[in-house]
Design a protein around this motif. Structure first.
Motif, PDB file in Angstrom:
ATOM      1  N   GLY A  77       0.810  -1.223   0.090  1.00 33.29           N
ATOM      2  CA  GLY A  77      -0.136   0.101  -0.058  1.00 33.29           C
ATOM      3  C   GLY A  77       0.916   0.891   0.207  1.00 33.29           C
ATOM      4  N   GLN A  78       1.851   1.424   0.860  1.00 32.73           N
ATOM      5  CA  GLN A  78       2.891   2.497   0.916  1.00 32.73           C
ATOM      6  C   GLN A  78       3.688   2.588  -0.359  1.00 32.73           C
ATOM      7  OE1 GLN A  78       1.468   4.405   3.157  1.00 32.73           O
ATOM      8  NE2 GLN A  78       3.228   4.837   4.339  1.00 32.73           N
ATOM      9  N   LEU A  79       3.853   1.771  -1.040  1.00 32.92           N
ATOM     10  CA  LEU A  79       4.560   1.582  -2.449  1.00 32.92           C
ATOM     11  C   LEU A  79       3.713   2.455  -3.232  1.00 32.92           C
ATOM     12  CD1 LEU A  79       6.853   0.691  -4.217  1.00 32.92           C
ATOM     13  CD2 LEU A  79       5.634  -1.330  -4.865  1.00 32.92           C
ATOM     14  N   LEU A  80       2.394   2.296  -3.335  1.00 32.85           N
ATOM     15  CA  LEU A  80       1.613   2.944  -4.206  1.00 32.85           C
ATOM     16  C   LEU A  80       1.712   4.568  -3.932  1.00 32.85           C
ATOM     17  CD1 LEU A  80      -1.905   0.941  -3.877  1.00 32.85           C
ATOM     18  CD2 LEU A  80      -0.142   0.900  -5.735  1.00 32.85           C
ATOM     19  N   VAL A  81       1.644   4.896  -2.642  1.00 39.73           N
ATOM     20  CA  VAL A  81       1.831   6.472  -2.162  1.00 39.73           C
ATOM     21  C   VAL A  81       3.440   6.782  -2.612  1.00 39.73           C
ATOM     22  CG1 VAL A  81       1.905   8.013  -0.146  1.00 39.73           C
ATOM     23  CG2 VAL A  81       0.222   6.006  -0.154  1.00 39.73           C
ATOM     24  N   CYS A  82       4.428   5.898  -2.496  1.00 36.87           N
ATOM     25  CA  CYS A  82       5.769   6.290  -2.861  1.00 36.87           C
ATOM     26  C   CYS A  82       5.581   6.632  -4.309  1.00 36.87           C
ATOM     27  CB  CYS A  82       6.652   5.002  -2.299  1.00 36.87           C
ATOM     28  SG  CYS A  82       8.313   5.146  -3.064  1.00 36.87           S
ATOM     29  N   LEU A  83       5.118   5.628  -5.199  1.00 36.62           N
ATOM     30  CA  LEU A  83       5.178   5.878  -6.706  1.00 36.62           C
ATOM     31  C   LEU A  83       4.446   7.164  -6.954  1.00 36.62           C
ATOM     32  CD1 LEU A  83       3.891   2.415  -7.653  1.00 36.62           C
ATOM     33  CD2 LEU A  83       6.205   3.699  -8.017  1.00 36.62           C
ATOM     34  N   VAL A  84       3.395   7.718  -6.192  1.00 30.61           N
ATOM     35  CA  VAL A  84       3.071   9.117  -6.412  1.00 30.61           C
ATOM     36  C   VAL A  84       3.871  10.004  -6.179  1.00 30.61           C
ATOM     37  CG1 VAL A  84       0.825  10.620  -5.934  1.00 30.61           C
ATOM     38  CG2 VAL A  84       0.443   8.159  -6.372  1.00 30.61           C
ATOM     39  N   PHE A  85       4.307   9.975  -5.166  1.00 29.22           N
ATOM     40  CA  PHE A  85       5.340  10.763  -4.733  1.00 29.22           C
ATOM     41  C   PHE A  85       6.590  10.961  -5.661  1.00 29.22           C
ATOM     42  CE2 PHE A  85       4.814  11.365   0.257  1.00 29.22           C
ATOM     43  CZ  PHE A  85       3.492  11.431   0.196  1.00 29.22           C
ATOM     44  N   GLY A  86       7.106   9.921  -6.151  1.00 30.62           N
ATOM     45  CA  GLY A  86       8.056   9.969  -7.270  1.00 30.62           C
ATOM     46  C   GLY A  86       7.830  10.898  -8.176  1.00 30.62           C
ATOM     47  N   GLU A  87       6.434  10.667  -8.850  1.00 28.34           N
ATOM     48  CA  GLU A  87       6.315  11.232  -9.966  1.00 28.34           C
ATOM     49  C   GLU A  87       6.464  13.202  -9.648  1.00 28.34           C
ATOM     50  OE1 GLU A  87       3.480   9.490 -12.887  1.00 28.34           O
ATOM     51  OE2 GLU A  87       2.235  10.045 -11.352  1.00 28.34           O
ATOM     52  N   VAL A  88       5.878  13.261  -8.243  1.00 31.56           N
ATOM     53  CA  VAL A  88       5.919  14.760  -8.150  1.00 31.56           C
ATOM     54  C   VAL A  88       6.930  15.175  -7.750  1.00 31.56           C
ATOM     55  CG1 VAL A  88       4.772  16.336  -6.269  1.00 31.56           C
ATOM     56  CG2 VAL A  88       3.498  14.337  -7.003  1.00 31.56           C
ATOM     57  N   VAL A  89       7.935  14.329  -6.969  1.00 32.77           N
ATOM     58  CA  VAL A  89       9.125  14.953  -6.682  1.00 32.77           C
ATOM     59  C   VAL A  89      10.127  15.061  -7.779  1.00 32.77           C
ATOM     60  CG1 VAL A  89      10.444  12.948  -6.028  1.00 32.77           C
ATOM     61  CG2 VAL A  89      11.369  15.005  -4.984  1.00 32.77           C
ATOM     62  N   SER A  90      10.049  14.266  -8.963  1.00 35.74           N
ATOM     63  CA  SER A  90      10.786  14.157 -10.102  1.00 35.74           C
ATOM     64  C   SER A  90      10.363  15.434 -10.809  1.00 35.74           C
ATOM     65  CB  SER A  90      10.611  13.050 -10.977  1.00 35.74           C
ATOM     66  OG  SER A  90      11.316  13.005 -12.070  1.00 35.74           O
ATOM     67  N   GLN A  91       9.253  15.946 -10.874  1.00 35.10           N
ATOM     68  CA  GLN A  91       9.208  17.224 -11.515  1.00 35.10           C
ATOM     69  C   GLN A  91       9.442  18.514 -10.726  1.00 35.10           C
ATOM     70  OE1 GLN A  91       5.372  17.157 -13.384  1.00 35.10           O
ATOM     71  NE2 GLN A  91       5.493  19.431 -13.958  1.00 35.10           N
ATOM     72  N   PHE A  92       9.277  18.467  -9.314  1.00 37.47           N
ATOM     73  CA  PHE A  92       9.525  19.260  -8.263  1.00 37.47           C
ATOM     74  C   PHE A  92      10.521  19.000  -7.308  1.00 37.47           C
ATOM     75  CE2 PHE A  92       5.228  19.663  -9.700  1.00 37.47           C
ATOM     76  CZ  PHE A  92       5.107  21.063 -10.408  1.00 37.47           C
ATOM     77  N   PRO A  93      11.836  18.988  -7.944  1.00 39.15           N
ATOM     78  CA  PRO A  93      12.635  18.551  -6.699  1.00 39.15           C
ATOM     79  C   PRO A  93      13.382  19.823  -5.980  1.00 39.15           C
ATOM     80  CG  PRO A  93      13.935  18.604  -8.885  1.00 39.15           C
ATOM     81  CD  PRO A  93      12.270  18.933  -9.081  1.00 39.15           C
ATOM     82  N   ILE A  94      12.463  19.901  -5.071  1.00 33.63           N
ATOM     83  CA  ILE A  94      12.685  21.054  -4.042  1.00 33.63           C
ATOM     84  C   ILE A  94      12.691  20.905  -2.594  1.00 33.63           C
ATOM     85  CG2 ILE A  94      11.600  23.443  -3.456  1.00 33.63           C
ATOM     86  CD1 ILE A  94       9.819  23.504  -6.124  1.00 33.63           C
ATOM     87  N   SER A  95      13.676  21.406  -1.938  1.00 33.84           N
ATOM     88  CA  SER A  95      13.961  21.116  -0.401  1.00 33.84           C
ATOM     89  C   SER A  95      12.453  21.312   0.241  1.00 33.84           C
ATOM     90  CB  SER A  95      15.061  21.778   0.120  1.00 33.84           C
ATOM     91  OG  SER A  95      16.104  21.548  -0.143  1.00 33.84           O
ATOM     92  N   GLY A  96      12.208  20.486   1.205  1.00 34.98           N
ATOM     93  CA  GLY A  96      10.923  20.556   2.114  1.00 34.98           C
ATOM     94  C   GLY A  96       9.861  19.584   1.919  1.00 34.98           C
ATOM     95  N   GLY A  97      10.238  18.857   0.640  1.00 40.25           N
ATOM     96  CA  GLY A  97       9.275  17.639   0.549  1.00 40.25           C
ATOM     97  C   GLY A  97       7.941  18.042   0.358  1.00 40.25           C
ATOM     98  N   VAL A  98       6.954  17.490   1.060  1.00 36.80           N
ATOM     99  CA  VAL A  98       5.494  17.569   1.080  1.00 36.80           C
ATOM    100  C   VAL A  98       5.052  18.975   0.924  1.00 36.80           C
ATOM    101  CG1 VAL A  98       5.168  15.614   2.213  1.00 36.80           C
ATOM    102  CG2 VAL A  98       5.021  17.423   3.456  1.00 36.80           C
ATOM    103  N   TYR A  99       5.533  20.049   1.690  1.00 35.23           N
ATOM    104  CA  TYR A  99       5.199  21.253   1.581  1.00 35.23           C
ATOM    105  C   TYR A  99       5.144  21.886  -0.081  1.00 35.23           C
ATOM    106  CZ  TYR A  99       5.681  26.338   1.268  1.00 35.23           C
ATOM    107  OH  TYR A  99       5.601  27.637   0.795  1.00 35.23           O
ATOM    108  N   PRO A 100       6.515  21.743  -0.508  1.00 32.65           N
ATOM    109  CA  PRO A 100       6.431  22.525  -1.917  1.00 32.65           C
ATOM    110  C   PRO A 100       5.661  21.737  -2.837  1.00 32.65           C
ATOM    111  CG  PRO A 100       8.637  21.535  -1.243  1.00 32.65           C
ATOM    112  CD  PRO A 100       7.790  21.493   0.002  1.00 32.65           C
ATOM    113  N   TRP A 101       5.621  20.364  -2.727  1.00 31.40           N
ATOM    114  CA  TRP A 101       4.807  19.688  -3.649  1.00 31.40           C
ATOM    115  C   TRP A 101       3.545  20.328  -3.653  1.00 31.40           C
ATOM    116  CZ3 TRP A 101       6.675  14.215  -1.417  1.00 31.40           C
ATOM    117  CH2 TRP A 101       8.232  14.001  -1.486  1.00 31.40           C
TER     118      TRP A 101
END
Length: 508
Positions: A77-101
């Motif tokens: 289940g968490q792998l699914l979340v991880c894959l979504v995060f991967g798409e986002v951070v790949s496009q927006f590699p900005i310090s701070g993680g979830v906030y800038p995403w």
């Protein structure tokens, strides 16, 4: 490093800086964190040894040996979340993680709320992990822990972590890597020894419920025991918190996130399996006669001296876990402050000579230390606050999953180096369904005889934290102070995949 290698590294860093400028930021962070060091940050934050050893007794007593399977199910289940995060951070590699995403996917107010919830959850997690180290430190040094010993040990651990983090990114990466190696090798060696020389149970015990039932069904007991897995599988997002300190983050960070799930999950399952099969009498654990089966197992297997050596490895895991958590919290505060979203932004966004956000690191130590100090006066209050740690992080995660869905509805198509292609929407929806189910399972009241504020502590703390944040956001409007880009993910989109591409393999 050869001249050509150095030139390629310099060109890569220049390209990373150009990508960041295109996203509206410049950065003075030192991009010195390799793929494996970035992964080790997520691994030590996830910390399979800390997670398994801390909750083993509670969850084995609640659901018996089949609790082992919760690690596999929740990992998927968490792998699914991880894959979504991967798409986002790949496009927006900005310090701070979830906030800038969240800021780029939806907007400033959504991002402010995500950052608020995640910041408090991280501080509570740091406090909880630091306090949890107390019994292991006492066992390692061979003394009887008093009522306040754990608090003093926790404060010392937070102080040590702050000092190490202030030295710089290179030391953070090296300590995280050392912690990863110690934890992984320790888990393999200890687990392997237990499986070979101290196995008291057959493998079939993993399917033996020992007649545990709640209202005539085993399922509620398994769901209660699955808290072991739910408290285990977060930490992969920390890989993205240091995006501006990692070369080629659009490719490396999604990979490091997935590695955290794969390797961290496998290590947790192996450690849990070894412990279950090494329990001399599982019925005693279920009946409450053996309240500390981990100590029982280690003392039986290694004796007083050997068990202390194992505890030393466990303590390395606790230290590296707190270090990684604090690094994640400080980068979140830095990102918040850089966009003028928080009181004291001018201080919190400053980088020291070591190129780390020093004031943010100090705050990331002071707030968890204050939570720990509450234990000197109100032990139940600390337990309640720490209980918010996991639920707060899961809520923040799902706010990102929902944000990705909202952005997709507006036309966003992930355009980073990692993309799920035509599978993106399906994975996104599945991640939301899983995440909402996990949150319901975590907050479900399971102690009918306890006081209402204990039974509903997770719900209560979540309502208080989110309610206070929402009220402050409405009255002070902190999200309106900065001018950084927001809600513009769709502008960076690539064309929707063709029908022929939808069934293809997701891009790596």
């Amino acid at each position: 490093m050869s001249g050509s290698s150095a030139a390629r590294a310099t060109a890569s860093i220049d390209q990373d800086a150009e990508q960041l400028r295109a996203l509206g930021y410049s950065s003075n962070f030192n991009r010195s964190m390799s793929l494996w060091e970035n992964f080790s940050l997520g691994f030590t934050y996830l910390s399979p040894v800390v997670g398994v050893y801390t909750l083993f007794a509670l969850c084995l007593a609640a659901g018996g040996p089949p609790m082992f399977w919760s690690y596999l199910l929740i990992g998927l289940g968490q792998l699914l979340v991880c894959l979504v995060f991967g798409e986002v951070v790949s496009q927006f590699p900005i310090s701070g993680g979830v906030y800038p995403w969240a800021r780029r996917l939806v907007g400033k107010r959504w991002a402010w709320m995500v950052g608020w919830v995640y910041a408090w959850a991280l501080c509570a997690t740091i406090a909880g992990v630091a306090v949890g180290a107390g019994p292991y430190m006492a066992a390692m040094l061979g003394f009887e822990a008093g009522p306040n010993t754990g608090i003093y040990i926790a404060l010392g651990l937070i102080l040590l972590s702050t000092a190490l983090n202030l030295v710089g990114t290179k030391l953070l990466a090296r300590v995280a890597m050392f912690g990863f190696l110690c934890e992984l090798i320790g888990a393999i060696l200890v687990g392997g020894y237990l499986l070979i020389f101290e196995r008291h149970q057959p493998f079939s015990v993993l399917f033996n419920t020992f007649d545990i039932e709640i209202n005539g069904s085993y399922l509620p007991a398994f769901l209660a025991a699955s808290l072991a897995g739910l408290f285990q599988y977060y930490g992969f997002e920390a890989c993205g918190d240091v995006a501006e300190e990692t070369p080629n983050p659009g490719k490396r960070i999604p990979k490091a996130m997935r590695m955290t799930i794969y390797i961290g999950g496998a290590a947790a399952m192996f450690a849990c399996l070894a412990l279950i099969l090494a329990v001399p009498d599982i019925q005693k654990v279920i009946n409450g006669e053996d309240t500390d089966p981990v100590s029982t197992i280690l003392n039986n297997a290694f004796g007083p001296v050997g068990s202390r050596l194992v505890m030393a490895v466990v303590m390395v895991s606790f230290i590296s876990c707190v270090l990684s958590l604090q690094a994640a919290a400080s980068r979140l505060l830095f990102a918040y402050a850089r966009d003028e979203m928080i009181v004291g932004s001018n201080l919190l966004k400053r980088l020291s000579a070591a190129q780390v956000p020093s004031f943010a690191l100090v705050v990331s130590g002071v707030v968890p230390a204050a939570i720990v100090c509450l234990g000197l006066f109100m032990a139940d209050a600390v337990a309640t606050i720490v209980g918010f740690a996991a639920i707060g992080i899961y809520v923040a995660f799902q706010l990102i999953v929902i944000a990705a869905l909202i952005a997709r509805a507006k036309g966003w198509r992930p355009s980073g180096q990692f993309s799920l292609g035509g599978w993106g929407l399906l994975v996104n929806v599945a991640a939301l369904i899983y995440g909402l189910g996990a949150i319901v399972n975590m907050v479900w009241p399971r102690s009918p005889d306890a006081a209402w504020y204990i039974n509903y502590s997770m719900i209560l703390t979540t309502v208080v934290v989110m309610g206070a944040g929402f009220l402050y956001m409405l009255l002070a409007k902190p999200y309106d102070k900065g001018t950084a880009p927001a809600g513009d993910a769709w502008k960076f989109s690539k064309p929707a995949p063709k029908a022929a591409d939808v069934a293809g393999v997701p891009a790596q």
